[in-house]
Motif scaffolding. Structure first.
Motif, PDB file in Angstrom:
ATOM      1  N   SER A   1       0.898  -1.172   0.024  1.00  0.00           N
ATOM      2  CA  SER A   1       0.122   0.429  -0.040  1.00  0.00           C
ATOM      3  C   SER A   1       0.733   1.095  -0.301  1.00  0.00           C
ATOM      4  O   SER A   1       1.798   1.221  -0.100  1.00  0.00           O
ATOM      5  CB  SER A   1      -0.783   0.218   0.974  1.00  0.00           C
ATOM      6  N   LEU A   2       0.182   2.254  -0.002  1.00  0.00           N
ATOM      7  CA  LEU A   2       0.928   3.727   0.039  1.00  0.00           C
ATOM      8  C   LEU A   2       0.356   4.533   0.937  1.00  0.00           C
ATOM      9  O   LEU A   2      -1.098   4.586   1.022  1.00  0.00           O
ATOM     10  CB  LEU A   2       0.788   4.182  -1.727  1.00  0.00           C
ATOM     11  N   THR A   3       0.894   4.919   1.658  1.00  0.00           N
ATOM     12  CA  THR A   3       0.908   5.875   2.291  1.00  0.00           C
ATOM     13  C   THR A   3       0.764   7.333   3.028  1.00  0.00           C
ATOM     14  O   THR A   3       2.619   7.203   1.961  1.00  0.00           O
ATOM     15  CB  THR A   3       0.733   4.879   4.258  1.00  0.00           C
ATOM     16  N   GLY A   4       1.025   8.246   3.038  1.00  0.00           N
ATOM     17  CA  GLY A   4       0.761   9.750   3.449  1.00  0.00           C
ATOM     18  C   GLY A   4       0.069  10.598   3.785  1.00  0.00           C
ATOM     19  O   GLY A   4      -1.138   9.899   4.477  1.00  0.00           O
ATOM     20  N   ARG A   5       0.027  11.558   3.901  1.00  0.00           N
ATOM     21  CA  ARG A   5      -0.782  12.635   3.602  1.00  0.00           C
ATOM     22  C   ARG A   5      -1.090  13.819   2.796  1.00  0.00           C
ATOM     23  O   ARG A   5       0.131  13.928   1.465  1.00  0.00           O
ATOM     24  CB  ARG A   5      -0.457  14.133   4.848  1.00  0.00           C
ATOM     25  N   VAL A   6      -1.953  13.753   2.268  1.00  0.00           N
ATOM     26  CA  VAL A   6      -2.402  15.073   1.633  1.00  0.00           C
ATOM     27  C   VAL A   6      -2.303  16.727   2.151  1.00  0.00           C
ATOM     28  O   VAL A   6      -2.826  16.637   3.261  1.00  0.00           O
ATOM     29  CB  VAL A   6      -3.509  14.626   0.490  1.00  0.00           C
ATOM     30  N   ALA A   7      -1.481  17.702   1.096  1.00  0.00           N
ATOM     31  CA  ALA A   7      -1.868  19.023   1.710  1.00  0.00           C
ATOM     32  C   ALA A   7      -3.243  19.991   1.709  1.00  0.00           C
ATOM     33  O   ALA A   7      -3.512  19.144  -0.135  1.00  0.00           O
ATOM     34  CB  ALA A   7      -1.059  19.933   1.248  1.00  0.00           C
ATOM     35  N   LEU A   8      -3.726  20.081   1.953  1.00  0.00           N
ATOM     36  CA  LEU A   8      -5.415  20.405   1.546  1.00  0.00           C
ATOM     37  C   LEU A   8      -5.337  21.802   2.089  1.00  0.00           C
ATOM     38  O   LEU A   8      -4.343  22.507   2.291  1.00  0.00           O
ATOM     39  CB  LEU A   8      -6.469  20.163   2.707  1.00  0.00           C
ATOM     40  N   GLY A   9      -5.763  22.619   0.637  1.00  0.00           N
ATOM     41  CA  GLY A   9      -6.244  24.203   1.182  1.00  0.00           C
ATOM     42  C   GLY A   9      -6.687  25.038   1.685  1.00  0.00           C
ATOM     43  O   GLY A   9      -6.070  26.255   1.735  1.00  0.00           O
ATOM     44  N   ASN A  10      -6.366  24.533   2.662  1.00  0.00           N
ATOM     45  CA  ASN A  10      -7.286  25.306   3.726  1.00  0.00           C
ATOM     46  C   ASN A  10      -6.069  25.321   5.257  1.00  0.00           C
ATOM     47  O   ASN A  10      -6.188  26.064   6.279  1.00  0.00           O
ATOM     48  CB  ASN A  10      -8.152  24.794   4.525  1.00  0.00           C
ATOM     49  N   GLY A  11      -4.708  24.935   4.460  1.00  0.00           N
ATOM     50  CA  GLY A  11      -3.891  24.786   5.577  1.00  0.00           C
ATOM     51  C   GLY A  11      -3.837  23.776   6.080  1.00  0.00           C
ATOM     52  O   GLY A  11      -2.601  23.282   6.430  1.00  0.00           O
ATOM     53  N   GLY A  12      -4.411  22.369   6.397  1.00  0.00           N
ATOM     54  CA  GLY A  12      -4.154  21.480   6.808  1.00  0.00           C
ATOM     55  C   GLY A  12      -4.024  19.657   5.508  1.00  0.00           C
ATOM     56  O   GLY A  12      -3.595  20.125   4.778  1.00  0.00           O
ATOM     57  N   THR A  13      -4.213  18.809   6.325  1.00  0.00           N
ATOM     58  CA  THR A  13      -3.480  17.622   5.986  1.00  0.00           C
ATOM     59  C   THR A  13      -4.498  16.898   6.197  1.00  0.00           C
ATOM     60  O   THR A  13      -5.358  16.597   6.928  1.00  0.00           O
ATOM     61  CB  THR A  13      -1.802  17.008   5.982  1.00  0.00           C
ATOM     62  N   ALA A  14      -4.802  15.794   4.933  1.00  0.00           N
ATOM     63  CA  ALA A  14      -5.602  14.822   5.350  1.00  0.00           C
ATOM     64  C   ALA A  14      -4.290  13.051   4.869  1.00  0.00           C
ATOM     65  O   ALA A  14      -4.102  13.184   4.340  1.00  0.00           O
ATOM     66  CB  ALA A  14      -6.853  14.924   4.968  1.00  0.00           C
ATOM     67  N   GLY A  15      -5.220  11.953   6.192  1.00  0.00           N
ATOM     68  CA  GLY A  15      -3.932  10.766   5.620  1.00  0.00           C
ATOM     69  C   GLY A  15      -4.851   9.713   4.520  1.00  0.00           C
ATOM     70  O   GLY A  15      -5.713  10.013   4.688  1.00  0.00           O
ATOM     71  N   TYR A  16      -4.029   9.125   3.699  1.00  0.00           N
ATOM     72  CA  TYR A  16      -4.398   8.717   3.011  1.00  0.00           C
ATOM     73  C   TYR A  16      -3.521   7.016   2.987  1.00  0.00           C
ATOM     74  O   TYR A  16      -2.225   6.978   3.861  1.00  0.00           O
ATOM     75  CB  TYR A  16      -4.185   8.106   1.207  1.00  0.00           C
ATOM     76  N   GLU A  17      -4.261   5.893   2.541  1.00  0.00           N
ATOM     77  CA  GLU A  17      -3.918   4.503   2.444  1.00  0.00           C
ATOM     78  C   GLU A  17      -3.675   3.731   1.066  1.00  0.00           C
ATOM     79  O   GLU A  17      -2.734   2.271   1.183  1.00  0.00           O
ATOM     80  CB  GLU A  17      -4.255   3.460   4.191  1.00  0.00           C
ATOM     81  N   SER A  18      -3.614   4.740   0.762  1.00  0.00           N
ATOM     82  CA  SER A  18      -3.827   3.928  -1.053  1.00  0.00           C
ATOM     83  C   SER A  18      -4.221   5.366  -2.137  1.00  0.00           C
ATOM     84  O   SER A  18      -3.833   6.146  -1.306  1.00  0.00           O
ATOM     85  CB  SER A  18      -4.961   3.040  -0.926  1.00  0.00           C
ATOM     86  N   SER A  19      -3.595   4.912  -3.124  1.00  0.00           N
ATOM     87  CA  SER A  19      -2.848   5.891  -4.186  1.00  0.00           C
ATOM     88  C   SER A  19      -4.797   6.461  -4.492  1.00  0.00           C
ATOM     89  O   SER A  19      -4.665   7.726  -4.988  1.00  0.00           O
ATOM     90  CB  SER A  19      -2.143   5.377  -5.337  1.00  0.00           C
ATOM     91  N   LEU A  20      -5.658   4.935  -4.636  1.00  0.00           N
ATOM     92  CA  LEU A  20      -6.779   5.677  -4.480  1.00  0.00           C
ATOM     93  C   LEU A  20      -7.387   6.601  -3.764  1.00  0.00           C
ATOM     94  O   LEU A  20      -7.893   7.984  -4.138  1.00  0.00           O
ATOM     95  CB  LEU A  20      -7.874   4.470  -4.904  1.00  0.00           C
ATOM     96  N   GLU A  21      -7.063   6.242  -2.462  1.00  0.00           N
ATOM     97  CA  GLU A  21      -7.507   7.630  -1.879  1.00  0.00           C
ATOM     98  C   GLU A  21      -6.771   8.808  -1.955  1.00  0.00           C
ATOM     99  O   GLU A  21      -7.727   9.875  -1.377  1.00  0.00           O
ATOM    100  CB  GLU A  21      -7.190   7.115  -0.432  1.00  0.00           C
ATOM    101  N   ARG A  22      -5.532   9.289  -1.951  1.00  0.00           N
ATOM    102  CA  ARG A  22      -5.176   9.882  -1.882  1.00  0.00           C
ATOM    103  C   ARG A  22      -5.635  10.850  -2.854  1.00  0.00           C
ATOM    104  O   ARG A  22      -5.976  11.811  -2.655  1.00  0.00           O
ATOM    105  CB  ARG A  22      -3.141   9.828  -2.389  1.00  0.00           C
ATOM    106  N   ASP A  23      -5.723  10.367  -4.322  1.00  0.00           N
ATOM    107  CA  ASP A  23      -6.010  11.129  -5.468  1.00  0.00           C
ATOM    108  C   ASP A  23      -7.991  11.360  -5.365  1.00  0.00           C
ATOM    109  O   ASP A  23      -7.605  12.533  -5.647  1.00  0.00           O
ATOM    110  CB  ASP A  23      -6.541  10.331  -6.634  1.00  0.00           C
ATOM    111  N   TRP A  24      -8.823  11.042  -4.399  1.00  0.00           N
ATOM    112  CA  TRP A  24     -10.089  11.151  -4.132  1.00  0.00           C
ATOM    113  C   TRP A  24     -10.040  12.438  -3.078  1.00  0.00           C
ATOM    114  O   TRP A  24     -10.828  13.204  -3.131  1.00  0.00           O
ATOM    115  CB  TRP A  24     -10.673  10.001  -4.180  1.00  0.00           C
ATOM    116  N   LEU A  25      -8.657  12.203  -1.868  1.00  0.00           N
ATOM    117  CA  LEU A  25      -8.318  13.533  -1.489  1.00  0.00           C
ATOM    118  C   LEU A  25      -8.260  14.415  -2.034  1.00  0.00           C
ATOM    119  O   LEU A  25      -9.191  15.733  -1.922  1.00  0.00           O
ATOM    120  CB  LEU A  25      -7.886  13.076  -0.895  1.00  0.00           C
ATOM    121  N   MET A  26      -7.220  14.454  -2.869  1.00  0.00           N
ATOM    122  CA  MET A  26      -7.267  15.651  -4.024  1.00  0.00           C
ATOM    123  C   MET A  26      -8.702  16.255  -4.610  1.00  0.00           C
ATOM    124  O   MET A  26      -9.067  17.426  -4.736  1.00  0.00           O
ATOM    125  CB  MET A  26      -6.528  15.382  -5.220  1.00  0.00           C
TER     126      MET A  26
END
Length: 219
Positions: A19-44
């Motif tokens: 799996s691919l884990t990490g955090r996406v930077a959000l436009g409000n200055g926060g971040t959100a974590g993901y556990e797959s590339s699909l989750e990452r792209d959906w958060l974006m």
């Protein structure tokens, strides 16, 4: 019967070999974590949607009964949308289509519990797969995010918006050509044009691949 146990990221991300884990930077200055590339792209994709007011990963855990046993289920993402003064909360499970197909009978009870719980709260529950995510729209968003944090080029911004207002709906190529006769000036202004699209000061038809011929207009 389902029950909301706790609000907030209710469990840590689980790194795994495949799996691919990490955090996406959000436009409000926060971040959100993901556990797959699909989750990452959906958060974006959610972060780019102007209607989304809040994004939360691993938002809560449900407990539900199945086959006489108490079980637990944690959805992937919660998003709060607002449009026209009306709020809507949507809870998402992000899943590879093949995984969903192969394991549907095992996973169906948890999703059924989530649907019931969300309905009781006036929310919606939705499962999204790569069929929803691996789209030109999301590819365009990933491209535009590179420009979101660029420093504003005030002179280019003013000229582009002034010309776009005069032209009405046009294309990036036509807007640059109408604003500057010199090709070098057009090239130096292109990052500012993409930044304006990324910041949604300029609207674009993003459901098809983004090119210099994509329709753009003032929102």
């Amino acid at each position: 019967m389902t029950r909301l146990v706790v609000e907030g990221p209710v469990r840590p991300l689980k790194p795994a070999r495949r799996s691919l884990t990490g955090r996406v930077a959000l436009g409000n200055g926060g971040t959100a974590g993901y556990e797959s590339s699909l989750e990452r792209d959906w958060l974006m994709a959610l972060d780019f949607d102007w209607r989304v007011q809040r994004i939360q990963e691993q938002p809560y855990t449900l407990t539900y009964l199945f086959d006489g046993k108490r079980r637990r289920y944690t959805p992937d993402v919660l998003a709060v949308f607002e449009e026209g003064g009306v709020q809507l909360t949507v809870v998402y499970e992000v899943k590879a289509h093949e995984d969903l197909r192969e394991n549907w009978l095992e996973q169906r009870p948890r999703y059924k519990a989530a649907v019931s719980d969300c309905r009781a709260r006036g929310w919606r529950f939705r499962i999204v797969t790569e069929r929803d995510i691996r789209t030109p729209y999301v590819s365009n968003i990933k491209f535009l995010r590179r420009y979101r944090d660029l420093k504003e080029q005030l002179m280019h911004r003013t000229a582009l918006l002034y010309t776009l207002r005069a032209l009405g709906e046009t294309t990036p190529q036509a807007l640059l050509a109408a604003t500057w006769a010199d090709n070098e000036r057009r090239l130096t202004a292109l990052p500012e044009l993409w930044r304006l699209v990324a910041m949604r000061e300029i609207a674009a038809a993003l459901h098809d691949p983004l090119t210099m011929a994509t329709p753009i207009w003032l929102p």
